[in-house]
Design a protein around this motif. Structure first.
Motif, short mmCIF file in Angstrom:
data_model
loop_
_atom_site.label_atom_id
_atom_site.label_comp_id
_atom_site.label_asym_id
_atom_site.label_seq_id
_atom_site.Cartn_x
_atom_site.Cartn_y
_atom_site.Cartn_z
N VAL A 115 4.06 13.04 -29.89
CA VAL A 115 3.30 11.86 -29.45
C VAL A 115 2.14 11.67 -29.95
N PRO A 116 1.77 10.63 -30.55
CA PRO A 116 0.39 10.63 -31.28
C PRO A 116 -0.74 10.76 -30.43
N GLY A 117 -1.48 11.71 -31.02
CA GLY A 117 -2.84 12.08 -29.99
C GLY A 117 -2.61 13.22 -29.15
N LYS A 118 -1.27 13.64 -29.00
CA LYS A 118 -0.90 14.63 -28.10
C LYS A 118 -0.31 15.80 -28.99
N GLY A 119 0.37 15.69 -29.84
CA GLY A 119 0.94 16.91 -30.79
C GLY A 119 2.41 17.08 -30.22
N GLU A 120 2.98 18.20 -30.43
CA GLU A 120 4.15 18.29 -30.04
C GLU A 120 4.63 18.98 -28.92
N ARG A 121 5.44 19.01 -27.87
CA ARG A 121 5.63 19.70 -26.81
C ARG A 121 7.17 20.02 -26.93
N ILE A 122 7.57 21.07 -26.26
CA ILE A 122 8.83 21.52 -25.93
C ILE A 122 9.23 21.71 -24.76
N THR A 144 8.22 -7.20 -32.18
CA THR A 144 7.66 -5.99 -32.70
C THR A 144 7.76 -4.94 -31.98
N ASP A 145 8.69 -3.70 -31.92
CA ASP A 145 8.37 -2.73 -31.00
C ASP A 145 6.97 -1.73 -31.40
N VAL A 146 6.73 -1.28 -30.48
CA VAL A 146 5.39 -0.01 -30.84
C VAL A 146 6.19 1.25 -30.69
N PRO A 147 6.10 2.11 -31.76
CA PRO A 147 6.51 3.24 -31.49
C PRO A 147 5.65 4.26 -30.74
N VAL A 148 6.10 4.81 -29.90
CA VAL A 148 5.35 5.62 -28.93
C VAL A 148 5.45 7.26 -29.04
N ALA A 149 6.83 7.72 -29.47
CA ALA A 149 7.03 9.26 -29.55
C ALA A 149 8.38 9.51 -30.57
N THR A 150 8.27 10.53 -30.95
CA THR A 150 9.45 11.16 -31.56
C THR A 150 9.92 12.25 -31.01
N VAL A 151 11.37 12.01 -30.83
CA VAL A 151 12.17 13.19 -29.96
C VAL A 151 13.47 13.74 -30.94
N THR A 152 13.37 15.10 -30.72
CA THR A 152 14.42 15.84 -31.63
C THR A 152 15.19 16.76 -30.64
N MET A 153 16.26 17.11 -30.96
CA MET A 153 17.26 17.94 -29.99
C MET A 153 17.63 19.15 -30.80
N HIS A 154 17.76 20.30 -30.22
CA HIS A 154 18.41 21.29 -30.75
C HIS A 154 19.19 21.95 -29.53
N GLU A 155 20.27 22.22 -29.91
CA GLU A 155 21.31 22.93 -28.75
C GLU A 155 21.12 24.38 -28.93
N GLN A 156 20.68 24.87 -27.69
CA GLN A 156 20.66 26.30 -27.58
C GLN A 156 22.29 27.13 -26.89
N THR A 157 22.70 26.60 -25.96
CA THR A 157 24.07 27.00 -25.46
C THR A 157 24.63 25.52 -25.12
N PRO A 158 25.93 25.37 -24.79
CA PRO A 158 26.56 24.31 -24.22
C PRO A 158 25.95 23.63 -23.33
N GLY A 159 25.61 22.58 -23.09
CA GLY A 159 24.68 21.73 -22.20
C GLY A 159 23.32 22.32 -22.03
N GLN A 160 22.76 23.27 -22.91
CA GLN A 160 21.61 23.25 -22.62
C GLN A 160 20.76 23.32 -24.15
N PHE A 161 19.70 22.28 -24.02
CA PHE A 161 18.95 21.86 -25.23
C PHE A 161 17.49 22.17 -25.17
N LEU A 162 16.76 22.34 -26.24
CA LEU A 162 15.36 22.23 -26.18
C LEU A 162 15.02 20.95 -26.84
N VAL A 163 14.16 20.24 -26.41
CA VAL A 163 13.81 18.93 -26.63
C VAL A 163 12.34 18.96 -27.16
N THR A 164 12.16 18.62 -28.34
CA THR A 164 10.85 18.53 -28.97
C THR A 164 10.23 17.08 -28.83
N THR A 165 9.11 16.85 -28.40
CA THR A 165 8.45 15.45 -28.30
C THR A 165 7.15 15.51 -29.04
#
Length: 229
Positions: free
Chosen positions: A99-106, A76-97
């Motif tokens: 984390v339980p207890g920490k909220g979202e970070r970009i 049983t693996d323990v989930p620790v974070a959710t990560v989403t990707m949004h491409e701004q320009t080719p090769g440049q992304f904004l990654v949103t994490t």
């Protein structure tokens, strides 16, 4: 509610139910009552044999229940974070994490892949036998490139994750080594996946202390297949 019980719970209950009459058959007096109302001891070997068999069956059920508990824990693996990707320009992304207890970070990342690194502390006996999970502290989130030559020359991006809410037991052991006698090993664990616009991932920590990344949703799985991953 009853149907929601795990199999090892049923086995533990079965072991208890079988153990009680087994103990009574093996250690009970087994004879008729005397004038004072107390039972007289009689050997009754068949009765004692049934008691031994029931106790042995209870012991086997208990061992099987413990084995299932360890199997479930180790798979049983323990989930620790959710990560989403949004491409701004080719090769440049904004990654949103998230984390339980920490909220979202970009975090802005450059490249076509992303990697997350953690420092892990794993236990030795008897803590491991007691089911103590590995402790971890995430250290960094970085972008990387699939092509090695591009990795040498292209822009790099890395972000410090030491403020994520995970206790750094490895540092505690350096300061207070006598407090933590059951630490087995300290090591680094990392995993990486492609950065794809709109992709969503789940980050897990497995019971042996390894970082695991899985696609979160069918759309991300399809995008990974289309990218040749």
């Amino acid at each position: 509610m009853i149907n929601g019980f795990a199999p090892f719970v049923w086995m533990a209950l079965a072991a208890l139910v079988v153990l009680i009459p087994g103990m009574a058959l093996l250690f009970g007096r087994g004879g008729p009552r005397d004038a004072s109302g107390r039972r007289v001891f009689r050997l009754r070997p068949i009765r004692r044999l049934f008691g031994v068999l029931l106790i042995a069956l209870a012991g086997a059920s208990a061992m099987l229940a413990l084995t299932l508990v360890q199997f479930v824990r180790l798979t049983t693996d323990v989930p620790v974070a959710t990560v989403t990707m949004h491409e701004q320009t080719p090769g440049q992304f904004l990654v949103t994490t998230d984390v339980p207890g920490k909220g979202e970070r970009i975090y802005p990342l450059s490249g076509d892949q992303w990697q997350i690194d953690a420092k892990v502390v794993r236990w030795r006996l008897p803590a491991l036998l007691a089911g103590a999970p590995p402790l971890y502290a995430f250290e960094r989130l970085s972008g990387r490139y699939r092509d090695v030559e591009q990795e040498k020359t292209a822009a790099r991006s890395v972000h410090d994750l030491s403020d994520w809410p995970v206790p750094d037991l490895a540092q505690m052991k350096k300061v207070f080594p006598n407090w933590l006698p059951f630490v087995d090993v300290q090591y680094g664990s990392a995993a990486y996946m492609p950065m794809i616009d709109g992709a969503r991932y789940q980050v897990y920590m497995d019971p042996r202390g390894g970082v695991v990344i899985r696609p979160d949703g069918q759309a991300t799985e399809d995008a990974l297949r289309q990218s040749g991953w």
